[in-house]
Design a protein around this motif. Structure first.
Motif, short mmCIF file in Angstrom:
data_model
loop_
_atom_site.label_atom_id
_atom_site.label_comp_id
_atom_site.label_asym_id
_atom_site.label_seq_id
_atom_site.Cartn_x
_atom_site.Cartn_y
_atom_site.Cartn_z
N LYS A 68 16.09 0.99 -4.63
CA LYS A 68 16.38 2.03 -3.63
C LYS A 68 15.32 2.06 -2.53
CE LYS A 68 18.34 4.94 -7.30
NZ LYS A 68 18.13 6.18 -8.09
N ILE A 69 14.12 1.56 -2.84
CA ILE A 69 13.03 1.56 -1.87
C ILE A 69 13.23 0.48 -0.82
CG2 ILE A 69 10.54 1.26 -1.57
CD1 ILE A 69 10.17 2.23 -4.43
N ASP A 70 13.57 -0.73 -1.31
CA ASP A 70 13.70 -1.87 -0.41
C ASP A 70 14.50 -2.96 -1.12
OD1 ASP A 70 12.22 -3.01 2.27
OD2 ASP A 70 12.58 -4.63 0.83
N PRO A 71 15.33 -3.72 -0.39
CA PRO A 71 16.09 -4.81 -1.03
C PRO A 71 15.22 -5.86 -1.69
CG PRO A 71 16.95 -4.32 1.17
CD PRO A 71 15.69 -3.52 1.02
N TYR A 72 13.95 -5.93 -1.30
CA TYR A 72 13.03 -6.88 -1.94
C TYR A 72 13.01 -6.71 -3.45
CZ TYR A 72 8.54 -8.53 -3.77
OH TYR A 72 7.56 -9.10 -4.56
N PHE A 73 13.08 -5.46 -3.92
CA PHE A 73 12.97 -5.22 -5.35
C PHE A 73 14.23 -5.65 -6.11
CE2 PHE A 73 9.76 -2.41 -3.55
CZ PHE A 73 8.66 -2.76 -4.34
N ILE A 74 15.35 -5.70 -5.43
CA ILE A 74 16.56 -6.26 -6.05
C ILE A 74 16.36 -7.76 -6.25
CG2 ILE A 74 19.02 -6.68 -5.73
CD1 ILE A 74 19.13 -4.04 -4.16
N ILE A 114 0.84 -1.20 0.00
CA ILE A 114 0.00 0.00 0.00
C ILE A 114 0.87 1.25 0.00
CG2 ILE A 114 -1.63 1.32 1.40
CD1 ILE A 114 -2.89 -1.39 2.20
N PHE A 115 1.97 1.20 0.74
CA PHE A 115 2.91 2.33 0.75
C PHE A 115 3.80 2.31 -0.50
CE2 PHE A 115 1.82 1.84 5.23
CZ PHE A 115 1.58 3.14 5.60
N TRP A 116 4.32 1.15 -0.84
CA TRP A 116 5.24 1.05 -1.97
C TRP A 116 4.59 1.45 -3.29
CZ3 TRP A 116 7.64 -4.42 -0.68
CH2 TRP A 116 8.58 -4.27 0.36
N GLN A 117 3.29 1.16 -3.45
CA GLN A 117 2.68 1.41 -4.76
C GLN A 117 2.68 2.90 -5.12
OE1 GLN A 117 -1.29 -0.22 -4.45
NE2 GLN A 117 -2.17 1.63 -3.60
N GLU A 118 2.78 3.76 -4.11
CA GLU A 118 2.83 5.20 -4.39
C GLU A 118 4.13 5.58 -5.07
OE1 GLU A 118 0.11 6.91 -4.02
OE2 GLU A 118 -0.83 5.11 -3.20
N GLU A 119 5.14 4.72 -5.00
CA GLU A 119 6.39 4.93 -5.74
C GLU A 119 6.50 3.98 -6.93
OE1 GLU A 119 10.00 5.87 -3.26
OE2 GLU A 119 8.70 5.13 -1.64
N ILE A 120 5.91 2.80 -6.81
CA ILE A 120 5.96 1.82 -7.90
C ILE A 120 5.22 2.33 -9.14
CG2 ILE A 120 5.23 -0.48 -8.64
CD1 ILE A 120 5.54 -1.39 -5.73
N ILE A 121 4.03 2.87 -8.92
CA ILE A 121 3.22 3.31 -10.06
C ILE A 121 3.88 4.46 -10.82
CG2 ILE A 121 1.00 4.32 -10.73
CD1 ILE A 121 -0.27 2.56 -8.50
#
Length: 364
Positions: free
Chosen positions: A329-335, A290-297
């Protein structure tokens, strides 16, 4: 090992649309009793069932269906180390079915989705409508105010450019749901009794450069055109996020479709979504998303793919690089997710070697 059950073709009274060109992919943790309701529409087709969770559990499938069933042991055996890209304890595992299919088209549905009725009370053949959507062009580059101009009784309106009336190939058909809406956890909590009763008789093309929240429970696509982009990401067991699998696939797919001038339709057909999932469990899964999507989109809205990327695989790998560089840069999960995207393409090409040299579309 994978279970395969074949039903003699003589039991099928007639030849439905794309009978030998389409697989139905179903992720599940339970017996598939819901198929009885779909029998008139699904029985002629081949099913690929992807069993989630405990591989020692026996999944019962009603008699008379032609199917393959894969569990986690099968996924590990077939993909080896690359099985790490397939989610565990999450419906995102369905994308393994996309990978092992050898058909041109895929229809995927959840096991809590039943046959809906249209306003006249007639059962809706969702699969037939998806096929009609996929076999007719899309209009991604100019919006037609009568929606799908290729449907019977419709056409292009005054002012629609004649140069664009041939349309574009349709890669994806995104269906909707009656009864339980596909809401996020916060909306579920504030509207626990809300039900969707609105049947809108419309199919429309999602315009170029417009993203949308794709739902995977009633979805069809042209596997040859867009299959390698339909990766549902890393979700579920061992991951910090869930319930974003289909949306992640939708964002990646839409950026690639825009680049390759392919169309995505949404609207009809409807299915009856029978069961609301627990909003508190959902919130735990969705919390970071919910928080990440504000940067993902915004990332996907700005993403550009190099013009020399002329296949879905090349486009997807280019997108994976950008995911690692920007979203990492948001979270290591995306790497980790970006690496899994690369692994997914490698596994896809290993199981589908004939597609690696085929251009899925031309870049604009």
């Amino acid at each position: 090992m994978a279970t395969t059950v074949t039903v003699p073709s003589a039991s099928v009274p007639s030849t439905p649309l794309l009978k030998d060109e389409l697989d139905i992919v179903i992720p599940t943790i339970r017996n598939l009793d819901f198929l009885e309701m779909w029998r008139p529409f699904f029985q002629p087709y081949h099913l690929i069932i992807v069993q989630d969770g405990d591989p020692s559990k026996t999944i019962k499938v009603p008699e008379g269906f032609d199917y393959e069933l894969y569990n986690r042991n099968d996924i590990n055996r077939i993909l080896g180390p690359k099985a790490s890209c397939i989610s565990f304890k999450d419906s995102a595992c369905r994308c393994f079915g996309y990978m092992v299919s050898k058909k041109k088209y895929i229809f995927t549905i959840d096991d809590d989705c039943f046959v809906a009725k249209d306003p006249s009370g007639k059962d809706i053949n969702a699969l037939e409508q998806h096929i009609k959507n996929l076999l007719s062009p899309s209009t991604p580059h100019f919006f037609n105010t009568l929606y799908d101009p290729y449907r019977e009784g419709a056409d292009f309106v005054r002012g629609y450019p004649f140069s664009l009336r041939e349309g574009a190939k349709t890669a994806v058909s995104h269906g909707l749901w009656l009864n339980i809406p596909d809401y996020d956890a916060p909306t579920q909590m504030v509207k626990p009794r809300e039900r969707n009763t609105r049947y809108v008789d419309a199919v429309m093309t999602i315009p170029t450069k417009t993203l949308f929240p794709m739902c995977g429970m009633n979805l069809a696509f042209d596997r040859e055109l867009i299959g390698p982009a339909m990766y549902f990401g890393l979700m579920g067991d061992g991951q910090p996020i869930g319930r974003y699998d289909d949306m992640w696939a939708g964002w990646c797919m839409k950026v690639i479709c825009d680049h390759l001038s392919l169309g995505v339709k949404t609207g009809l057909p409807y299915i009856w979504h029978s069961k609301a999932s627990n909003p508190f469990v959902n919130l735990k899964k969705e919390y970071k998303g919910i928080f990440w999507q504000e940067e993902i989109i915004p990332f996907f809205q700005k993403a550009t793919i190099p013009k020399d990327c002329d296949t879905v695989q090349k486009c997807y790998l280019a997108l994976a690089e950008q995911v690692k560089a920007e979203l990492g840069k948001i979270d290591p999960y995306f790497i980790k997710l970006a690496d899994a995207m690369v692994t997914w393409i490698e596994a896809w090409d290993e199981l589908n070697p004939s597609t690696t040299a085929v251009e899925n579309g031309k870049a604009k």
